[in-house]
Motif scaffolding. Structure first.
Motif, PDB file in Angstrom:
ATOM      1  N   PHE A  84       0.845  -1.191   0.000  1.00 57.90           N
ATOM      2  CA  PHE A  84       0.000   0.000   0.000  1.00 57.90           C
ATOM      3  C   PHE A  84       0.884   1.246   0.000  1.00 57.90           C
ATOM      4  N   MET A  85       0.411   2.283  -0.718  1.00 61.53           N
ATOM      5  CA  MET A  85       1.111   3.564  -0.750  1.00 61.53           C
ATOM      6  C   MET A  85       0.091   4.687  -0.880  1.00 61.53           C
ATOM      7  N   THR A  86       0.422   5.858  -0.358  1.00 59.52           N
ATOM      8  CA  THR A  86      -0.418   7.031  -0.576  1.00 59.52           C
ATOM      9  C   THR A  86       0.432   8.282  -0.392  1.00 59.52           C
ATOM     10  N   VAL A  87       0.010   9.373  -1.036  1.00 60.01           N
ATOM     11  CA  VAL A  87       0.700  10.663  -0.982  1.00 60.01           C
ATOM     12  C   VAL A  87      -0.262  11.689  -0.406  1.00 60.01           C
ATOM     13  N   SER A  88       0.214  12.512   0.511  1.00 58.47           N
ATOM     14  CA  SER A  88      -0.626  13.540   1.117  1.00 58.47           C
ATOM     15  C   SER A  88      -0.970  14.623   0.108  1.00 58.47           C
ATOM     16  N   LYS A  89      -2.246  15.020   0.073  1.00 54.28           N
ATOM     17  CA  LYS A  89      -2.644  16.113  -0.802  1.00 54.28           C
ATOM     18  C   LYS A  89      -2.260  17.466  -0.224  1.00 54.28           C
ATOM     19  N   SER A  90      -2.265  17.590   1.106  1.00 52.85           N
ATOM     20  CA  SER A  90      -1.940  18.873   1.733  1.00 52.85           C
ATOM     21  C   SER A  90      -0.456  19.168   1.704  1.00 52.85           C
ATOM     22  N   ASN A  91       0.377  18.128   1.591  1.00 54.44           N
ATOM     23  CA  ASN A  91       1.833  18.299   1.575  1.00 54.44           C
ATOM     24  C   ASN A  91       2.429  17.096   0.869  1.00 54.44           C
ATOM     25  N   SER A  92       2.754  17.258  -0.410  1.00 50.69           N
ATOM     26  CA  SER A  92       3.194  16.132  -1.230  1.00 50.69           C
ATOM     27  C   SER A  92       4.525  15.536  -0.800  1.00 50.69           C
ATOM     28  N   ALA A  93       5.236  16.204   0.075  1.00 54.66           N
ATOM     29  CA  ALA A  93       6.488  15.640   0.589  1.00 54.66           C
ATOM     30  C   ALA A  93       6.224  14.487   1.551  1.00 54.66           C
ATOM     31  N   ASP A 136      -4.590  17.950   6.111  1.00 56.44           N
ATOM     32  CA  ASP A 136      -3.645  17.921   7.224  1.00 56.44           C
ATOM     33  C   ASP A 136      -2.831  16.630   7.151  1.00 56.44           C
ATOM     34  N   GLU A 137      -1.582  16.738   6.748  1.00 57.13           N
ATOM     35  CA  GLU A 137      -0.737  15.561   6.562  1.00 57.13           C
ATOM     36  C   GLU A 137      -0.388  14.848   7.868  1.00 57.13           C
ATOM     37  N   ASN A 138      -0.663  15.475   9.009  1.00 55.47           N
ATOM     38  CA  ASN A 138      -0.368  14.832  10.294  1.00 55.47           C
ATOM     39  C   ASN A 138      -1.499  13.934  10.779  1.00 55.47           C
ATOM     40  N   ARG A 139      -2.643  13.985  10.120  1.00 56.88           N
ATOM     41  CA  ARG A 139      -3.779  13.141  10.495  1.00 56.88           C
ATOM     42  C   ARG A 139      -3.836  11.938   9.544  1.00 56.88           C
ATOM     43  N   ASP A 157      -3.048  11.733  15.137  1.00 58.65           N
ATOM     44  CA  ASP A 157      -3.156  13.165  14.846  1.00 58.65           C
ATOM     45  C   ASP A 157      -1.806  13.848  14.908  1.00 58.65           C
ATOM     46  N   ASN A 158      -0.728  13.040  14.997  1.00 64.40           N
ATOM     47  CA  ASN A 158       0.613  13.609  15.095  1.00 64.40           C
ATOM     48  C   ASN A 158       1.594  12.945  14.133  1.00 64.40           C
ATOM     49  N   GLY A 159       1.093  12.590  12.974  1.00 65.28           N
ATOM     50  CA  GLY A 159       1.955  12.053  11.931  1.00 65.28           C
ATOM     51  C   GLY A 159       2.480  10.660  12.191  1.00 65.28           C
ATOM     52  N   GLY A 160       1.831   9.921  13.084  1.00 68.05           N
ATOM     53  CA  GLY A 160       2.251   8.550  13.344  1.00 68.05           C
ATOM     54  C   GLY A 160       3.122   8.382  14.561  1.00 68.05           C
ATOM     55  N   THR A 161       3.329   9.455  15.315  1.00 71.72           N
ATOM     56  CA  THR A 161       4.103   9.332  16.555  1.00 71.72           C
ATOM     57  C   THR A 161       3.372   8.448  17.558  1.00 71.72           C
ATOM     58  N   SER A 162       2.051   8.547  17.622  1.00 71.94           N
ATOM     59  CA  SER A 162       1.241   7.702  18.492  1.00 71.94           C
ATOM     60  C   SER A 162      -0.057   7.365  17.775  1.00 71.94           C
ATOM     61  N   TRP A 163      -0.731   6.298  18.261  1.00 78.66           N
ATOM     62  CA  TRP A 163      -1.927   5.794  17.587  1.00 78.66           C
ATOM     63  C   TRP A 163      -3.071   5.595  18.578  1.00 78.66           C
ATOM     64  N   THR A 164      -4.293   5.847  18.097  1.00 74.90           N
ATOM     65  CA  THR A 164      -5.511   5.658  18.884  1.00 74.90           C
ATOM     66  C   THR A 164      -6.430   4.704  18.138  1.00 74.90           C
ATOM     67  N   ASN A 165      -7.042   3.789  18.872  1.00 73.66           N
ATOM     68  CA  ASN A 165      -7.991   2.862  18.259  1.00 73.66           C
ATOM     69  C   ASN A 165      -9.231   3.629  17.814  1.00 73.66           C
ATOM     70  N   PHE A 166      -9.565   3.539  16.527  1.00 74.52           N
ATOM     71  CA  PHE A 166     -10.679   4.262  15.921  1.00 74.52           C
ATOM     72  C   PHE A 166     -11.761   3.290  15.444  1.00 74.52           C
ATOM     73  N   ASP A 186     -14.510  15.137   8.693  1.00 78.83           N
ATOM     74  CA  ASP A 186     -14.144  13.749   8.982  1.00 78.83           C
ATOM     75  C   ASP A 186     -15.218  12.754   8.549  1.00 78.83           C
ATOM     76  N   VAL A 187     -15.619  12.827   7.282  1.00 78.47           N
ATOM     77  CA  VAL A 187     -16.434  11.768   6.699  1.00 78.47           C
ATOM     78  C   VAL A 187     -15.484  10.723   6.124  1.00 78.47           C
ATOM     79  N   LEU A 188     -15.536   9.528   6.682  1.00 76.14           N
ATOM     80  CA  LEU A 188     -14.657   8.432   6.287  1.00 76.14           C
ATOM     81  C   LEU A 188     -15.495   7.243   5.855  1.00 76.14           C
ATOM     82  N   TYR A 189     -15.037   6.547   4.811  1.00 77.93           N
ATOM     83  CA  TYR A 189     -15.681   5.329   4.355  1.00 77.93           C
ATOM     84  C   TYR A 189     -14.673   4.184   4.464  1.00 77.93           C
ATOM     85  N   VAL A 190     -15.141   3.011   4.853  1.00 73.55           N
ATOM     86  CA  VAL A 190     -14.299   1.820   4.825  1.00 73.55           C
ATOM     87  C   VAL A 190     -15.006   0.728   4.043  1.00 73.55           C
TER      88      VAL A 190
END
Length: 300
Positions: A84-93, A136-139, A157-166, A186-190
């Motif tokens: 899997f791969m993805t690129v942030s739209k808010s910050n392509s770096a 927001d590339e940190n989310r 919410d901090n770029g992967g420094t910590s994780w919360t069960n969602f 925050d409309v999300l589909y799975v």
């Protein structure tokens, strides 16, 4: 290619990527590492620059000329196939790349990578997808396959420094993909093994999305914003679509080519409207003077 509908990419098993410059009439081979990819090899285009693409095999490749040539940008990063791969739209770096068991992030367009797996439950479930908040590339959200109860979606919410069960109330079934609706709260589909669920910040919970979808495995999700529809690709039952969750009034907008013409010439209007599913245009001095098409061609 999000800037040119005549440029298209497709692939078959093991990373055999093909490119077309004529709307799909013909394709040619652009795979960077023939035969060495996963059954479904990930490759992505920078949402802000169509010339930049990334592909994941046992290592990661980068193209700066729309997929025609590739450069190896990692060496032994994982040892496993990237899935899997993805690129942030808010910050392509900012990029994410994952095997089934490890999640990596780059903040400098692939030059360097960091393992941000952290507390994600990779010991009992397999990574199956991820997405950024487009603003927001940190989310970041990450999904998991398998049958471990309450280990379906995780959020940072901090770029992967910590994780919360969602995971919330999602059923104990594999979650195969996730998609964030642009411009939403925050409309999300799975996509799961029994259809599509969605989450909104307004409700704070997961719910089944829509009706009439068979109880089938959903492997991929995408939104066609100018049509206002969510599309779901199933495993063995074809592709399905449904109006996306409404988040705002429609915004009418378009581009025109050319913008200066002689008498009796045609102007092609390309619809770029948001949150719309039907159209009615008025063209003063044009023939026809009105149109209900999404992308009309008008004579002046």
């Amino acid at each position: 290619d999000h800037t040119n509908p005549n440029v298209a990419f497709c692939s078959i098993q093991y990373g055999d990527i093909r490119k077309s410059n004529d709307g799909g009439n013909s394709f040619y081979d652009v795979r960077p590492d023939p035969g060495n990819g996963a059954w479904i090899t990930p490759y992505v285009m920078d949402p802000n620059n169509n010339q930049i693409m990334y592909a994941g095999y046992y290592d990661i490749y980068k193209s700066t000329n729309n997929g025609d040539n590739w450069t190896l940008i990692t060496s032994g990063l994982s040892g496993d196939l990237f899935r899997f791969m993805t690129v942030s739209k808010s910050n392509s770096a900012h990029l994410l790349a994952a095997t089934y068991g490890t999640l990596y992030k780059s903040t400098n367009s692939g030059a360097n990578w960091t393992d941000i797996t952290g507390s994600l439950p990779v010991g009992s479930a397999s990574i199956s997808g991820m997405c950024f908040d487009p603003d927001d590339e940190n989310r970041i959200w990450v999904t998991f396959s398998g049958y471990q109860n309450s280990q379906k979606v995780y959020y940072s919410d901090n770029g992967g420094t910590s994780w919360t069960n969602f995971s919330g109330v999602l059923p104990n079934l594999p979650v195969n993909t996730i998609y964030y609706q642009e411009g939403s709260n925050d409309v999300l589909y799975v996509g799961t093994d029994v259809g599509v669920y969605f989450y909104t910040a307004a409700t704070g919970t997961w719910q089944v999305y829509g009706t009439d979808l068979p109880n089938v495995i959903i492997m991929d999700l995408d939104i066609q914003y100018n049509q206002g529809v969510l599309r779901a690709a199933s495993y063995g039952r074809g592709a399905w679509e449904i109006p996306m969750e409404p988040i705002a009034l429609p915004t009418a907008q378009y581009t025109a080519t050319p913008t200066s013409v002689c008498s009796n010439s045609f102007v092609d209007f390309t619809n770029t409207s948001l949150n719309a599913s039907s159209y009615e245009w008025t063209f003063d001095g044009g023939t026809p003077s009105t149109s209900f098409e999404a992308n009309p061609s008008i004579q002046y």
